[in-house]
Design a protein around this motif. Structure first.
Motif, PDB file in Angstrom:
ATOM      1  N   GLN A  89       0.564  -1.071  -0.287  1.00 36.76           N
ATOM      2  CA  GLN A  89      -0.061  -0.090   0.075  1.00 36.76           C
ATOM      3  C   GLN A  89       0.788   0.982  -0.267  1.00 36.76           C
ATOM      4  OE1 GLN A  89      -3.213   0.077  -0.640  1.00 36.76           O
ATOM      5  NE2 GLN A  89      -3.435   2.423  -0.486  1.00 36.76           N
ATOM      6  N   GLU A  90       1.300   1.060   0.741  1.00 32.20           N
ATOM      7  CA  GLU A  90       2.744   2.656   0.457  1.00 32.20           C
ATOM      8  C   GLU A  90       3.766   2.888  -0.313  1.00 32.20           C
ATOM      9  OE1 GLU A  90       5.453   1.860   4.143  1.00 32.20           O
ATOM     10  OE2 GLU A  90       3.488   1.942   5.813  1.00 32.20           O
ATOM     11  N   TYR A  95       4.010   5.243  -5.688  1.00 32.31           N
ATOM     12  CA  TYR A  95       3.637   5.558  -6.750  1.00 32.31           C
ATOM     13  C   TYR A  95       2.905   6.331  -7.426  1.00 32.31           C
ATOM     14  CZ  TYR A  95       2.615   4.347 -11.460  1.00 32.31           C
ATOM     15  OH  TYR A  95       2.243   4.224 -12.868  1.00 32.31           O
ATOM     16  N   ILE A  96       1.798   6.960  -6.572  1.00 38.04           N
ATOM     17  CA  ILE A  96       0.908   7.568  -7.014  1.00 38.04           C
ATOM     18  C   ILE A  96       0.804   9.185  -7.108  1.00 38.04           C
ATOM     19  CG2 ILE A  96      -1.585   8.978  -6.419  1.00 38.04           C
ATOM     20  CD1 ILE A  96      -1.687   5.681  -7.668  1.00 38.04           C
ATOM     21  N   GLY A 103       2.979  15.080 -13.045  1.00 34.13           N
ATOM     22  CA  GLY A 103       2.305  14.934 -14.584  1.00 34.13           C
ATOM     23  C   GLY A 103       1.419  16.329 -13.847  1.00 34.13           C
ATOM     24  N   GLU A 104       2.346  16.846 -12.943  1.00 29.91           N
ATOM     25  CA  GLU A 104       0.960  18.610 -13.072  1.00 29.91           C
ATOM     26  C   GLU A 104       1.373  19.349 -13.996  1.00 29.91           C
ATOM     27  OE1 GLU A 104       2.860  20.055  -8.695  1.00 29.91           O
ATOM     28  OE2 GLU A 104       1.751  18.895  -8.247  1.00 29.91           O
ATOM     29  N   GLY A 105       2.245  19.201 -14.532  1.00 32.98           N
ATOM     30  CA  GLY A 105       3.137  20.454 -15.719  1.00 32.98           C
ATOM     31  C   GLY A 105       2.306  19.938 -16.473  1.00 32.98           C
TER      32      GLY A 105
END
Length: 154
Positions: A89-90, A95-96, A103-105
Protein backbone atom coordinates in the motif's frame (compact mmCIF):
# COMPACT_ATOMS: atom_id res chain seq x y z
CA UNK A 1 -20.00 -50.90 3.52
CA UNK A 2 -21.59 -49.50 6.62
CA UNK A 3 -25.22 -48.49 7.02
CA UNK A 4 -24.22 -44.83 7.18
CA UNK A 5 -22.61 -45.02 3.76
CA UNK A 6 -25.72 -46.61 2.31
CA UNK A 7 -27.84 -43.95 3.96
CA UNK A 8 -25.72 -41.21 2.41
CA UNK A 9 -26.03 -42.66 -1.06
CA UNK A 10 -29.69 -43.65 -0.80
CA UNK A 11 -30.68 -39.99 -0.95
CA UNK A 12 -29.24 -38.10 -3.95
CA UNK A 13 -29.31 -34.72 -2.22
CA UNK A 14 -27.39 -36.06 0.77
CA UNK A 15 -24.89 -37.62 -1.61
CA UNK A 16 -24.41 -34.30 -3.39
CA UNK A 17 -23.97 -32.52 -0.07
CA UNK A 18 -21.41 -35.10 1.06
CA UNK A 19 -19.46 -34.72 -2.21
CA UNK A 20 -19.50 -30.91 -1.96
CA UNK A 21 -18.29 -31.15 1.63
CA UNK A 22 -15.26 -33.25 0.65
CA UNK A 23 -14.48 -31.04 -2.35
CA UNK A 24 -14.65 -28.00 -0.06
CA UNK A 25 -12.26 -29.62 2.43
CA UNK A 26 -9.77 -30.47 -0.32
CA UNK A 27 -9.89 -26.94 -1.72
CA UNK A 28 -9.38 -25.47 1.75
CA UNK A 29 -6.48 -27.88 2.31
CA UNK A 30 -4.74 -26.70 -0.88
CA UNK A 31 -5.38 -23.04 -0.01
CA UNK A 32 -3.78 -23.60 3.40
CA UNK A 33 -0.87 -25.48 1.84
CA UNK A 34 -0.18 -22.72 -0.71
CA UNK A 35 -0.48 -19.99 1.93
CA UNK A 36 2.09 -21.77 4.06
CA UNK A 37 4.49 -22.14 1.11
CA UNK A 38 4.09 -18.42 0.35
CA UNK A 39 4.64 -17.59 4.03
CA UNK A 40 7.82 -19.66 4.09
CA UNK A 41 9.25 -17.61 1.23
CA UNK A 42 7.90 -14.31 2.61
CA UNK A 43 9.55 -14.63 6.02
CA UNK A 44 12.82 -12.68 6.00
CA UNK A 45 13.79 -13.89 9.47
CA UNK A 46 14.30 -17.46 8.23
CA UNK A 47 17.63 -18.41 6.72
CA UNK A 48 17.83 -20.15 3.38
CA UNK A 49 18.42 -23.52 5.05
CA UNK A 50 15.45 -23.06 7.36
CA UNK A 51 13.24 -22.17 4.39
CA UNK A 52 14.46 -25.24 2.52
CA UNK A 53 13.88 -27.43 5.57
CA UNK A 54 10.33 -26.20 6.10
CA UNK A 55 9.58 -26.51 2.41
CA UNK A 56 10.85 -30.10 2.27
CA UNK A 57 8.93 -30.95 5.45
CA UNK A 58 5.71 -29.46 4.05
CA UNK A 59 6.13 -31.15 0.65
CA UNK A 60 7.31 -34.59 1.81
CA UNK A 61 4.89 -34.96 4.74
CA UNK A 62 2.19 -32.46 3.80
CA UNK A 63 -0.38 -33.12 6.52
CA UNK A 64 2.12 -33.34 9.36
CA UNK A 65 4.27 -30.53 7.93
CA UNK A 66 1.34 -28.13 7.58
CA UNK A 67 0.02 -28.86 11.06
CA UNK A 68 3.46 -28.48 12.67
CA UNK A 69 4.07 -25.25 10.74
CA UNK A 70 0.72 -23.79 11.81
CA UNK A 71 1.39 -24.72 15.43
CA UNK A 72 5.01 -23.52 15.46
CA UNK A 73 4.82 -20.42 13.26
CA UNK A 74 1.12 -19.79 12.63
CA UNK A 75 0.82 -16.86 15.03
CA UNK A 76 3.15 -14.69 12.99
CA UNK A 77 1.69 -15.61 9.59
CA UNK A 78 -0.94 -12.89 9.95
CA UNK A 79 1.64 -10.34 11.09
CA UNK A 80 3.82 -11.03 8.06
CA UNK A 81 0.85 -10.80 5.71
CA UNK A 82 -0.26 -7.48 7.22
CA UNK A 83 3.29 -6.11 6.99
CA UNK A 84 3.49 -7.07 3.32
CA UNK A 85 0.07 -5.54 2.61
CA UNK A 86 1.16 -2.29 4.28
CA UNK A 87 4.40 -2.25 2.28
CA UNK A 88 2.44 -2.77 -0.95
CA UNK A 89 0.00 0.00 0.00
CA UNK A 90 2.83 2.42 0.83
CA UNK A 91 4.59 1.62 -2.44
CA UNK A 92 1.34 2.19 -4.33
CA UNK A 93 0.69 5.51 -2.58
CA UNK A 94 4.28 6.59 -3.22
CA UNK A 95 3.87 5.73 -6.90
CA UNK A 96 0.64 7.74 -7.05
CA UNK A 97 2.29 10.74 -5.37
CA UNK A 98 5.30 10.62 -7.70
CA UNK A 99 3.10 10.26 -10.75
CA UNK A 100 0.88 13.13 -9.66
CA UNK A 101 3.91 15.36 -9.04
CA UNK A 102 5.46 14.59 -12.41
CA UNK A 103 2.12 14.99 -14.17
CA UNK A 104 1.22 18.42 -12.73
CA UNK A 105 2.85 20.31 -15.60
CA UNK A 106 1.29 18.09 -18.22
CA UNK A 107 -2.18 18.41 -16.70
CA UNK A 108 -1.90 22.21 -16.84
CA UNK A 109 -0.84 22.16 -20.48
CA UNK A 110 -3.70 19.81 -21.37
CA UNK A 111 -6.13 22.21 -19.71
CA UNK A 112 -4.55 25.13 -21.55
CA UNK A 113 -4.83 23.33 -24.88
CA UNK A 114 -8.48 22.55 -24.18
CA UNK A 115 -9.16 26.22 -23.41
CA UNK A 116 -7.33 27.29 -26.57
CA UNK A 117 -9.38 24.84 -28.61
CA UNK A 118 -12.60 26.24 -27.14
CA UNK A 119 -11.51 29.82 -27.89
CA UNK A 120 -10.70 28.86 -31.49
CA UNK A 121 -14.02 26.99 -31.84
CA UNK A 122 -15.89 30.15 -30.74
CA UNK A 123 -14.00 32.10 -33.40
CA UNK A 124 -12.21 34.44 -30.96
CA UNK A 125 -8.77 33.60 -32.39
CA UNK A 126 -7.60 32.61 -35.85
CA UNK A 127 -5.96 29.32 -36.77
CA UNK A 128 -2.56 31.03 -36.94
CA UNK A 129 -2.97 32.51 -33.43
CA UNK A 130 -4.10 29.11 -32.17
CA UNK A 131 -1.03 27.47 -33.70
CA UNK A 132 1.35 29.96 -32.08
CA UNK A 133 -0.38 29.73 -28.69
CA UNK A 134 -0.34 25.93 -28.89
CA UNK A 135 3.36 26.01 -29.67
CA UNK A 136 3.96 28.18 -26.61
CA UNK A 137 1.95 25.82 -24.40
CA UNK A 138 3.70 22.71 -25.67
CA UNK A 139 7.20 24.15 -25.30
CA UNK A 140 6.33 25.62 -21.92
CA UNK A 141 7.90 29.01 -22.66
CA UNK A 142 6.40 32.39 -23.24
CA UNK A 143 7.36 34.82 -26.00
CA UNK A 144 10.32 36.12 -24.00
CA UNK A 145 11.76 32.62 -23.47
CA UNK A 146 10.68 32.42 -19.82
CA UNK A 147 8.56 29.52 -18.62
CA UNK A 148 4.87 30.32 -18.68
CA UNK A 149 1.56 28.65 -19.28
CA UNK A 150 -1.32 30.61 -20.72
CA UNK A 151 -4.46 30.40 -18.65
CA UNK A 152 -7.09 32.09 -20.76
CA UNK A 153 -5.66 32.33 -24.23
CA UNK A 154 -3.06 34.59 -25.93
Amino acid sequence: MSAQTYLAYDFPLLSAFWTMFWVFLWIMWFVLLFRIVVDIFRDDSLSGWAKAGWLVFVCVLPFLGVFVYVIARGKNMGHREIAQARARQEAFESYIRDTAKSGEGRAGSVDDLARLSEIRARGDITDEEFRRAKELVLTGTGPSGHPSTPTSGP
